[in-house]
Design an enzyme around this catalytic site. Structure first.
Site, PDB file in Angstrom:
ATOM      1  N   PRO A   2       0.831  -1.212   0.000  1.00 28.22           N
ATOM      2  CA  PRO A   2       0.000   0.000   0.000  1.00 28.22           C
ATOM      3  C   PRO A   2       0.859   1.253   0.000  1.00 28.22           C
ATOM      4  CG  PRO A   2      -0.765  -1.572   1.656  1.00 28.22           C
ATOM      5  CD  PRO A   2       0.548  -2.090   1.149  1.00 28.22           C
ATOM      6  N   GLU A   3       0.427   2.249  -0.751  1.00 26.51           N
ATOM      7  CA  GLU A   3       1.142   3.517  -0.764  1.00 26.51           C
ATOM      8  C   GLU A   3       0.550   4.446   0.295  1.00 26.51           C
ATOM      9  OE1 GLU A   3       2.339   4.970  -4.605  1.00 26.51           O
ATOM     10  OE2 GLU A   3       2.159   2.974  -5.511  1.00 26.51           O
ATOM     11  N   LYS A  52       4.391   5.452   4.764  1.00 25.48           N
ATOM     12  CA  LYS A  52       3.765   4.133   4.778  1.00 25.48           C
ATOM     13  C   LYS A  52       3.643   3.561   6.196  1.00 25.48           C
ATOM     14  CE  LYS A  52       5.376   3.044   0.101  1.00 25.48           C
ATOM     15  NZ  LYS A  52       6.081   2.071  -0.769  1.00 25.48           N
ATOM     16  N   ARG A 259      12.439  -2.988  -8.684  1.00 23.02           N
ATOM     17  CA  ARG A 259      11.014  -2.690  -8.863  1.00 23.02           C
ATOM     18  C   ARG A 259      10.733  -2.402 -10.329  1.00 23.02           C
ATOM     19  NH1 ARG A 259       8.350  -1.064  -4.280  1.00 23.02           N
ATOM     20  NH2 ARG A 259       6.496  -1.494  -5.537  1.00 23.02           N
TER      21      ARG A 259
END
Length: 273
Positions: A2-3, A52, A259
């Site tokens: 989750p951001e 986060k 990523r």
């Protein structure tokens, strides 16, 4: 993972819906049982997001009275009926009508004020927060030889920005992710920051990421809406090989520091130094 927008959304819900007490605080899974016992019967003072990271501050009398949560890749915080008990619940907080259940976090810790202060020192500038300091961030970025695509993912710098916001804000500003931070102009940095502030605060409100401008929505373009687990309408994220909504070129994808990175080489050309 989750951001930051979602962590802020969760904190807002905790503040709006679970500050009445006394609260039942338990750990059905058992891995947080001793800590939960110290909080049981107390109330939430307030919850807050920092990038986060989620911090839930209780009014417990013990020195350890703040729960520090990082959801990681698979963690989720659910708002459910108090009697819901499915899955492996690390932390359960409930009043008479509502519960929040934490499942699968990267960590869930009970910390002191000193540990809280130490944790904050490791977290960068959060675009959602009013107390963020973009001037401090600029001093770091414009001295760095690292690519802006790498810098945006550094949680010690841009707290809460993840892979989606990274890809989308660079596309919206027409900046190549391979541009070194030291080659960004002040105007480009300011535009990136301001766009992150706008997009992420909308994300907090809607609990989803939408980044396309009005002229590129499915309705405006006559195209099908995006179907993806992450939801929301985006320009480049997970659209490798598809046509760019702006120029029609295929979206590119490659790995950057472990990523997946997405960008349009036509709309985001590399500039020669």
């Amino acid at each position: 993972m989750p951001e930051g927008h979602l962590i802020h959304h969760l904190a807002n819900r905790l503040n709006a819906e679970l500050r009445t007490g006394p609260l039942s605080v338990t750990s059905p899974q058992g891995r947080f049982a001793a800590e939960a016992a110290l909080l049981d019967g107390t109330t939430i003072d307030f919850a807050e997001a920092r990038g986060k990271h989620l911090f839930i501050h209780f009014d417990a009398p013990s020195p350890e009275h703040t729960v520090h949560i990082h959801l990681g890749l698979i963690g989720k915080l659910y708002f459910e009926a108090p009697e819901d008990d499915w899955g492996h619940i690390r932390l359960h907080i409930s009043n008479e009508t509502l519960a929040t259940n934490l499942r699968g976090p990267q960590w869930c810790r009970l910390i002191t004020d000193a540990e809280y202060d130490a944790a904050l020192k490791k977290i960068g500038q959060d675009p959602v927060r009013e107390d963020a300091d973009p001037e401090f961030l600029w001093t770091k970025v414009h001295r760095s030889a690292r690519s802006v695509g790498s810098l945006l993912m550094d949680q010690h710098l841009f707290a809460g920005v993840g892979n989606i916001y990274r890809a989308e804000v660079l596309f919206r500003q027409g900046i190549s992710p391979f541009t070194p931070g030291k080659e960004l102009t002040r105007a480009e940095f300011d535009a990136l920051w301001d766009d992150l502030v706008t997009l992420m605060r909308i994300g907090v409100r809607d609990a989803r990421i939408d980044t396309v401008r009005p002229e590129h929505t499915p309705e405006a373009m006559g195209r099908p809406p995006r179907k993806d687990d992450h939801g929301g309408e985006v320009y480049v994220y997970r659209r490798e090989g598809m046509a760019c909504y702006v120029c029609g070129s295929p979206i590119h994808e490659q790995t950057m520091e472990g990523r997946n990175l997405f960008w349009c080489p036509t709309c985001q050309p590399r500039q020669s130094a």
